[in-house]
Design a protein around this motif. Structure first.
Motif, PDB file in Angstrom:
ATOM      1  N   PRO A  12      -5.941  -8.652   5.886  1.00  0.00           N
ATOM      2  CA  PRO A  12      -6.670  -8.576   4.610  1.00  0.00           C
ATOM      3  C   PRO A  12      -7.234  -7.192   4.318  1.00  0.00           C
ATOM      4  O   PRO A  12      -7.174  -6.723   3.175  1.00  0.00           O
ATOM      5  CB  PRO A  12      -7.791  -9.606   4.786  1.00  0.00           C
ATOM      6  CG  PRO A  12      -7.291 -10.555   5.828  1.00  0.00           C
ATOM      7  CD  PRO A  12      -6.469  -9.718   6.758  1.00  0.00           C
ATOM      8  N   ALA A  13      -7.793  -6.508   5.333  1.00  0.00           N
ATOM      9  CA  ALA A  13      -8.425  -5.204   5.099  1.00  0.00           C
ATOM     10  C   ALA A  13      -7.407  -4.183   4.588  1.00  0.00           C
ATOM     11  O   ALA A  13      -7.641  -3.492   3.584  1.00  0.00           O
ATOM     12  CB  ALA A  13      -9.086  -4.714   6.376  1.00  0.00           C
ATOM     13  N   LEU A  14      -6.265  -4.072   5.264  1.00  0.00           N
ATOM     14  CA  LEU A  14      -5.247  -3.119   4.825  1.00  0.00           C
ATOM     15  C   LEU A  14      -4.624  -3.525   3.491  1.00  0.00           C
ATOM     16  O   LEU A  14      -4.274  -2.675   2.664  1.00  0.00           O
ATOM     17  CB  LEU A  14      -4.157  -2.990   5.894  1.00  0.00           C
ATOM     18  CG  LEU A  14      -4.538  -2.213   7.156  1.00  0.00           C
ATOM     19  CD1 LEU A  14      -3.410  -2.261   8.176  1.00  0.00           C
ATOM     20  CD2 LEU A  14      -4.880  -0.765   6.808  1.00  0.00           C
ATOM     21  N   PHE A  58      -6.037  -5.101   0.916  1.00  0.00           N
ATOM     22  CA  PHE A  58      -6.880  -4.751  -0.214  1.00  0.00           C
ATOM     23  C   PHE A  58      -7.192  -3.263  -0.252  1.00  0.00           C
ATOM     24  O   PHE A  58      -7.470  -2.715  -1.319  1.00  0.00           O
ATOM     25  CB  PHE A  58      -8.157  -5.587  -0.190  1.00  0.00           C
ATOM     26  CG  PHE A  58      -7.897  -7.043  -0.476  1.00  0.00           C
ATOM     27  CD1 PHE A  58      -7.539  -7.458  -1.743  1.00  0.00           C
ATOM     28  CD2 PHE A  58      -7.978  -7.986   0.530  1.00  0.00           C
ATOM     29  CE1 PHE A  58      -7.274  -8.792  -2.013  1.00  0.00           C
ATOM     30  CE2 PHE A  58      -7.719  -9.319   0.276  1.00  0.00           C
ATOM     31  CZ  PHE A  58      -7.360  -9.733  -0.998  1.00  0.00           C
ATOM     32  N   ALA A  59      -7.136  -2.595   0.903  1.00  0.00           N
ATOM     33  CA  ALA A  59      -7.298  -1.136   0.903  1.00  0.00           C
ATOM     34  C   ALA A  59      -6.153  -0.483   0.134  1.00  0.00           C
ATOM     35  O   ALA A  59      -6.348   0.558  -0.518  1.00  0.00           O
ATOM     36  CB  ALA A  59      -7.346  -0.613   2.330  1.00  0.00           C
ATOM     37  N   SER A  60      -4.965  -1.077   0.206  1.00  0.00           N
ATOM     38  CA  SER A  60      -3.826  -0.507  -0.522  1.00  0.00           C
ATOM     39  C   SER A  60      -4.073  -0.516  -2.029  1.00  0.00           C
ATOM     40  O   SER A  60      -3.640   0.398  -2.738  1.00  0.00           O
ATOM     41  CB  SER A  60      -2.539  -1.269  -0.177  1.00  0.00           C
ATOM     42  OG  SER A  60      -2.578  -2.594  -0.678  1.00  0.00           O
ATOM     43  N   LEU A  61      -4.780  -1.534  -2.525  1.00  0.00           N
ATOM     44  CA  LEU A  61      -5.123  -1.570  -3.946  1.00  0.00           C
ATOM     45  C   LEU A  61      -6.053  -0.420  -4.295  1.00  0.00           C
ATOM     46  O   LEU A  61      -5.835   0.300  -5.278  1.00  0.00           O
ATOM     47  CB  LEU A  61      -5.781  -2.905  -4.299  1.00  0.00           C
ATOM     48  CG  LEU A  61      -6.343  -3.019  -5.725  1.00  0.00           C
ATOM     49  CD1 LEU A  61      -5.250  -2.857  -6.757  1.00  0.00           C
ATOM     50  CD2 LEU A  61      -7.064  -4.360  -5.899  1.00  0.00           C
ATOM     51  N   GLY A  62      -7.093  -0.217  -3.483  1.00  0.00           N
ATOM     52  CA  GLY A  62      -8.039   0.860  -3.746  1.00  0.00           C
ATOM     53  C   GLY A  62      -7.385   2.225  -3.709  1.00  0.00           C
ATOM     54  O   GLY A  62      -7.614   3.067  -4.596  1.00  0.00           O
ATOM     55  N   VAL A  63      -6.554   2.468  -2.692  1.00  0.00           N
ATOM     56  CA  VAL A  63      -5.877   3.767  -2.578  1.00  0.00           C
ATOM     57  C   VAL A  63      -4.953   3.983  -3.771  1.00  0.00           C
ATOM     58  O   VAL A  63      -4.894   5.081  -4.351  1.00  0.00           O
ATOM     59  CB  VAL A  63      -5.091   3.846  -1.259  1.00  0.00           C
ATOM     60  CG1 VAL A  63      -4.183   5.068  -1.237  1.00  0.00           C
ATOM     61  CG2 VAL A  63      -6.056   3.887  -0.070  1.00  0.00           C
ATOM     62  N   GLY A  64      -4.219   2.940  -4.156  1.00  0.00           N
ATOM     63  CA  GLY A  64      -3.306   3.065  -5.288  1.00  0.00           C
ATOM     64  C   GLY A  64      -4.030   3.396  -6.578  1.00  0.00           C
ATOM     65  O   GLY A  64      -3.615   4.296  -7.329  1.00  0.00           O
ATOM     66  N   VAL A  65      -5.123   2.691  -6.864  1.00  0.00           N
ATOM     67  CA  VAL A  65      -5.872   2.929  -8.098  1.00  0.00           C
ATOM     68  C   VAL A  65      -6.464   4.338  -8.111  1.00  0.00           C
ATOM     69  O   VAL A  65      -6.411   5.043  -9.123  1.00  0.00           O
ATOM     70  CB  VAL A  65      -6.977   1.868  -8.271  1.00  0.00           C
ATOM     71  CG1 VAL A  65      -7.910   2.251  -9.416  1.00  0.00           C
ATOM     72  CG2 VAL A  65      -6.364   0.495  -8.539  1.00  0.00           C
ATOM     73  N   VAL A  66      -7.034   4.768  -6.986  1.00  0.00           N
ATOM     74  CA  VAL A  66      -7.657   6.091  -6.928  1.00  0.00           C
ATOM     75  C   VAL A  66      -6.626   7.194  -7.130  1.00  0.00           C
ATOM     76  O   VAL A  66      -6.835   8.133  -7.921  1.00  0.00           O
ATOM     77  CB  VAL A  66      -8.399   6.281  -5.592  1.00  0.00           C
ATOM     78  CG1 VAL A  66      -8.823   7.739  -5.411  1.00  0.00           C
ATOM     79  CG2 VAL A  66      -9.616   5.365  -5.517  1.00  0.00           C
ATOM     80  N   MET A  67      -5.489   7.109  -6.437  1.00  0.00           N
ATOM     81  CA  MET A  67      -4.491   8.174  -6.555  1.00  0.00           C
ATOM     82  C   MET A  67      -3.820   8.164  -7.925  1.00  0.00           C
ATOM     83  O   MET A  67      -3.561   9.222  -8.508  1.00  0.00           O
ATOM     84  CB  MET A  67      -3.462   8.047  -5.435  1.00  0.00           C
ATOM     85  CG  MET A  67      -4.005   8.405  -4.071  1.00  0.00           C
ATOM     86  SD  MET A  67      -2.706   8.658  -2.832  1.00  0.00           S
ATOM     87  CE  MET A  67      -1.889  10.125  -3.469  1.00  0.00           C
ATOM     88  N   VAL A  68      -3.516   6.973  -8.446  1.00  0.00           N
ATOM     89  CA  VAL A  68      -2.980   6.900  -9.809  1.00  0.00           C
ATOM     90  C   VAL A  68      -3.999   7.479 -10.786  1.00  0.00           C
ATOM     91  O   VAL A  68      -3.643   8.208 -11.719  1.00  0.00           O
ATOM     92  CB  VAL A  68      -2.628   5.444 -10.174  1.00  0.00           C
ATOM     93  CG1 VAL A  68      -2.358   5.313 -11.675  1.00  0.00           C
ATOM     94  CG2 VAL A  68      -1.398   4.995  -9.396  1.00  0.00           C
ATOM     95  N   GLY A  69      -5.284   7.176 -10.558  1.00  0.00           N
ATOM     96  CA  GLY A  69      -6.329   7.704 -11.423  1.00  0.00           C
ATOM     97  C   GLY A  69      -6.386   9.219 -11.402  1.00  0.00           C
ATOM     98  O   GLY A  69      -6.603   9.858 -12.441  1.00  0.00           O
ATOM     99  N   MET A  70      -6.188   9.821 -10.238  1.00  0.00           N
ATOM    100  CA  MET A  70      -6.174  11.281 -10.159  1.00  0.00           C
ATOM    101  C   MET A  70      -5.068  11.861 -11.039  1.00  0.00           C
ATOM    102  O   MET A  70      -5.281  12.835 -11.779  1.00  0.00           O
ATOM    103  CB  MET A  70      -5.986  11.717  -8.705  1.00  0.00           C
ATOM    104  CG  MET A  70      -7.169  11.412  -7.803  1.00  0.00           C
ATOM    105  SD  MET A  70      -6.804  11.690  -6.050  1.00  0.00           S
ATOM    106  CE  MET A  70      -6.409  13.447  -6.059  1.00  0.00           C
ATOM    107  N   GLY A  71      -3.885  11.252 -10.976  1.00  0.00           N
ATOM    108  CA  GLY A  71      -2.783  11.735 -11.802  1.00  0.00           C
ATOM    109  C   GLY A  71      -3.046  11.532 -13.280  1.00  0.00           C
ATOM    110  O   GLY A  71      -2.776  12.420 -14.110  1.00  0.00           O
ATOM    111  N   GLY A 109       0.339  -1.092   1.981  1.00  0.00           N
ATOM    112  CA  GLY A 109       0.472  -2.542   1.923  1.00  0.00           C
ATOM    113  C   GLY A 109       1.446  -3.065   2.968  1.00  0.00           C
ATOM    114  O   GLY A 109       1.217  -4.111   3.581  1.00  0.00           O
ATOM    115  N   MET A 110       2.528  -2.328   3.207  1.00  0.00           N
ATOM    116  CA  MET A 110       3.482  -2.727   4.245  1.00  0.00           C
ATOM    117  C   MET A 110       2.872  -2.596   5.633  1.00  0.00           C
ATOM    118  O   MET A 110       3.195  -3.368   6.549  1.00  0.00           O
ATOM    119  CB  MET A 110       4.741  -1.867   4.146  1.00  0.00           C
ATOM    120  CG  MET A 110       5.590  -2.151   2.922  1.00  0.00           C
ATOM    121  SD  MET A 110       6.192  -3.855   2.848  1.00  0.00           S
ATOM    122  CE  MET A 110       7.256  -3.901   4.301  1.00  0.00           C
TER     123      MET A 110
END
Length: 276
Positions: A81-83, A85-98, A130-131
């Protein structure tokens, strides 16, 4: 022992639904990005944050819908579960930077290349983190060249999608940008999954983890609910849906130029002269 990997356990259902979800998130996110280029400076961060969250949530939801079709015949699949949902946070943050790079630097070549590259890498980071949260009685092995190809697909599609969104030329351009953003997510996913090989340990014990069925509801319901709210925001902002070739970015004018009456609650609009 080599595991037997099935990537399409439900046939074409999961890839089609996954692509639709990625396109939906991309459509909402890119329209918010377009809107951010056409509003006053004070409103821009809000639109960009909404767009970043929409794209990230859409791609993340796409990933786990697609993963419903992923099975290994010889071993049950679990998720950390931790990894996950962490993948969601990392994805949103990096997409947000772009997205923020394009939102504040405009649709210039350098900004689009940099922002699109960061966005594509954010989608790739989401996928592979996520993988990493997937666990089974064995280990996942990847073909390096295929993984590299998946990242290139994500970056190229993201750059092109942001370029199309930055043109602010109406519905068809927005549709094309959304399809390209959906391709960035699903193209990366299925190319990356083609690189996967499973080496089983051959042990009767399975790793501790949460079965995918138990994680399915919180994983999908939350992002889907958010995308619904984002869609309502978009639908109640006609400027975001219609799009006009006459729109001028806020970098040149303080207000978008429109040729229709001012909406209730919207800032005053400057009327363009009628052309005959």
């Amino acid at each position: 022992m080599q595991g037997t990997v099935e990537g399409f356990s439900y046939g074409l259902v999961t890839p089609v639904v996954a692509y639709v979800m990625a396109c939906l998130g991309g459509a909402l996110g890119l329209r918010c990005t377009t809107r951010a280029l056409l509003v006053r400076q004070s409103w821009r961060p809000g639109w960009l944050m909404l767009g970043s969250a929409a794209i990230g949530s859409g791609v993340w939801t796409m990933h786990f819908i697609a993963m419903m079709g992923f099975t290994v015949r010889e071993a049950p699949v679990h998720y950390n579960p931790a990894l996950t949902f962490a993948s969601l946070g990392v994805g949103v943050v990096m997409v947000g930077m772009g997205i923020f790079i394009v939102g504040y630097r405009g649709g210039t070549g350098a900004a689009l290349f940099t922002g699109g590259t960061v966005t594509g890498l954010g989608i790739a980071s989401m996928h592979y983190l996520g993988m990493a949260g997937l666990s089974l009685d064995g280990r996942l092995e990847y073909n390096t060249l295929t993984v590299a190809a998946s990242v290139v697909i994500a970056v190229v599609a993201a750059v092109t999608a942001l370029w199309a969104a930055a043109q602010a030329r109406g519905f068809l351009w927005s549709l094309g940008a959304s399809l390209l953003m959906g391709l960035a997510g699903t193209g990366l996913h299925y190319t990356g999954m083609a690189a996967v090989h499973v080496e089983l340990h051959g042990s009767p014990d399975t790793p501790l983890g949460t079965p995918s069925a138990e994680l399915l509801a919180p994983m999908l319901i939350g992002p889907l609910a958010f995308l619904l709210v984002a869609a309502v925001v978009v639908l109640f902002d006609p400027l975001l849906v219609i799009g006009r070739a006459e729109w001028t970015r806020a970098a040149h004018l303080p207000e978008p130029v429109v040729d229709r009456p001012t909406l209730v609650g919207a800032p005053p609009a400057h009327h363009a002269p009628q052309r005959r």
